[in-house]
Design a protein around this motif. Structure first.
Motif, PDB file in Angstrom:
ATOM      1  N   TRP A 106       0.821  -1.212   0.000  1.00 26.62           N
ATOM      2  CA  TRP A 106       0.000   0.000   0.000  1.00 26.62           C
ATOM      3  C   TRP A 106       0.852   1.258   0.000  1.00 26.62           C
ATOM      4  N   ASP A 107       2.051   1.198   0.574  1.00 23.32           N
ATOM      5  CA  ASP A 107       2.912   2.380   0.666  1.00 23.32           C
ATOM      6  C   ASP A 107       3.757   2.501  -0.603  1.00 23.32           C
ATOM      7  N   TYR A 108       3.148   3.042  -1.652  1.00 23.05           N
ATOM      8  CA  TYR A 108       3.840   3.148  -2.940  1.00 23.05           C
ATOM      9  C   TYR A 108       5.034   4.088  -2.867  1.00 23.05           C
ATOM     10  N   ARG A 109       4.980   5.085  -1.997  1.00 22.19           N
ATOM     11  CA  ARG A 109       6.121   6.003  -1.871  1.00 22.19           C
ATOM     12  C   ARG A 109       7.359   5.271  -1.357  1.00 22.19           C
ATOM     13  N   HIS A 110       7.167   4.393  -0.380  1.00 19.58           N
ATOM     14  CA  HIS A 110       8.291   3.600   0.135  1.00 19.58           C
ATOM     15  C   HIS A 110       8.833   2.684  -0.967  1.00 19.58           C
ATOM     16  N   THR A 111       7.939   2.046  -1.699  1.00 18.35           N
ATOM     17  CA  THR A 111       8.344   1.151  -2.779  1.00 18.35           C
ATOM     18  C   THR A 111       9.176   1.897  -3.815  1.00 18.35           C
ATOM     19  N   LEU A 112       8.743   3.084  -4.178  1.00 16.18           N
ATOM     20  CA  LEU A 112       9.457   3.852  -5.203  1.00 16.18           C
ATOM     21  C   LEU A 112      10.766   4.429  -4.674  1.00 16.18           C
ATOM     22  N   ALA A 113      10.819   4.697  -3.370  1.00 10.68           N
ATOM     23  CA  ALA A 113      12.058   5.204  -2.774  1.00 10.68           C
ATOM     24  C   ALA A 113      13.074   4.084  -2.564  1.00 10.68           C
TER      25      ALA A 113
END
Length: 187
Positions: free
Chosen positions: A54-61
């Motif tokens: 759900w945490d796409y920002r973490h995935t992309l970072a």
């Protein structure tokens, strides 16, 4: 039979269900005999593991951390929440890059989104799908998985129009994909 005994002999990922629904709350069900049978035949490929993120920002970072965890745990499918419409174009590009390069590491990456109210007002969801498709133009990607959960709405089961609206939204999303990716639905 104890579940452990059954689990040693059967692939529980291919479990078939036997469901008994009593007519009244005080009904008694007695099973005289139950036979569990393993059939011989060509072994079919069983589905692998999949993770939802759900945490796409973490995935992309931290894409290598997420993809590394997938490889370590045998995950073949990754479902990642779509960015918000108000997110910057650079974040959408990073998301599209992730979706299109994950297959290089043997991981099928799906965009995932949905909300119950989409059966009444699907415009935001449709806009996200069209935006993602435009950002991914010319690149391969697995598809989108919808997790709308319309049954959470109080009026969904009032009559068959709830199901009709749900199916109409699925059709709109399918059309918005224009055959460029698969549509998967959580039911």
């Amino acid at each position: 039979l104890p579940v452990q005994t059954i689990a040693r002999q059967l692939d529980l990922r291919r479990l078939a269900a036997f469901v008994v629904v009593p007519e009244t709350p005080d009904s008694e069900v007695k099973i005289e005999q139950l036979t569990v049978e393993r059939t011989a035949g060509p072994r079919q490929k069983t589905p692998g593991r999949g993770f939802w993120v759900w945490d796409y920002r973490h995935t992309l970072a931290h894409p290598e951390t997420v993809l590394g965890a997938c490889r370590r745990y045998g995950c073949g499918r990754l479902l990642i929440q779509m960015p918000a419409l108000e997110d910057a174009a650079s974040l959408w590009e990073a998301y599209a890059h992730f979706l299109s390069t994950a297959p290089d590491q043997g991981i099928e990456a799906f965009a995932v989104d949905g909300y119950p109210e989409a059966i009444h007002t699907p415009e935001a969801l449709l806009h996200k799908v069209r935006r993602l498709r435009a950002v991914l133009a010319g690149r391969r990607w697995a598809g989108i998985q919808l997790d709308i959960e319309p049954y959470l709405l109080a009026d969904f089961f009032v009559d068959e129009t709830g199901l009709g609206r749900y199916l109409a939204v699925l059709e709109q999303i399918r059309q918005a994909l224009e055959g460029q990716a698969r549509l998967s639905v959580v039911i």
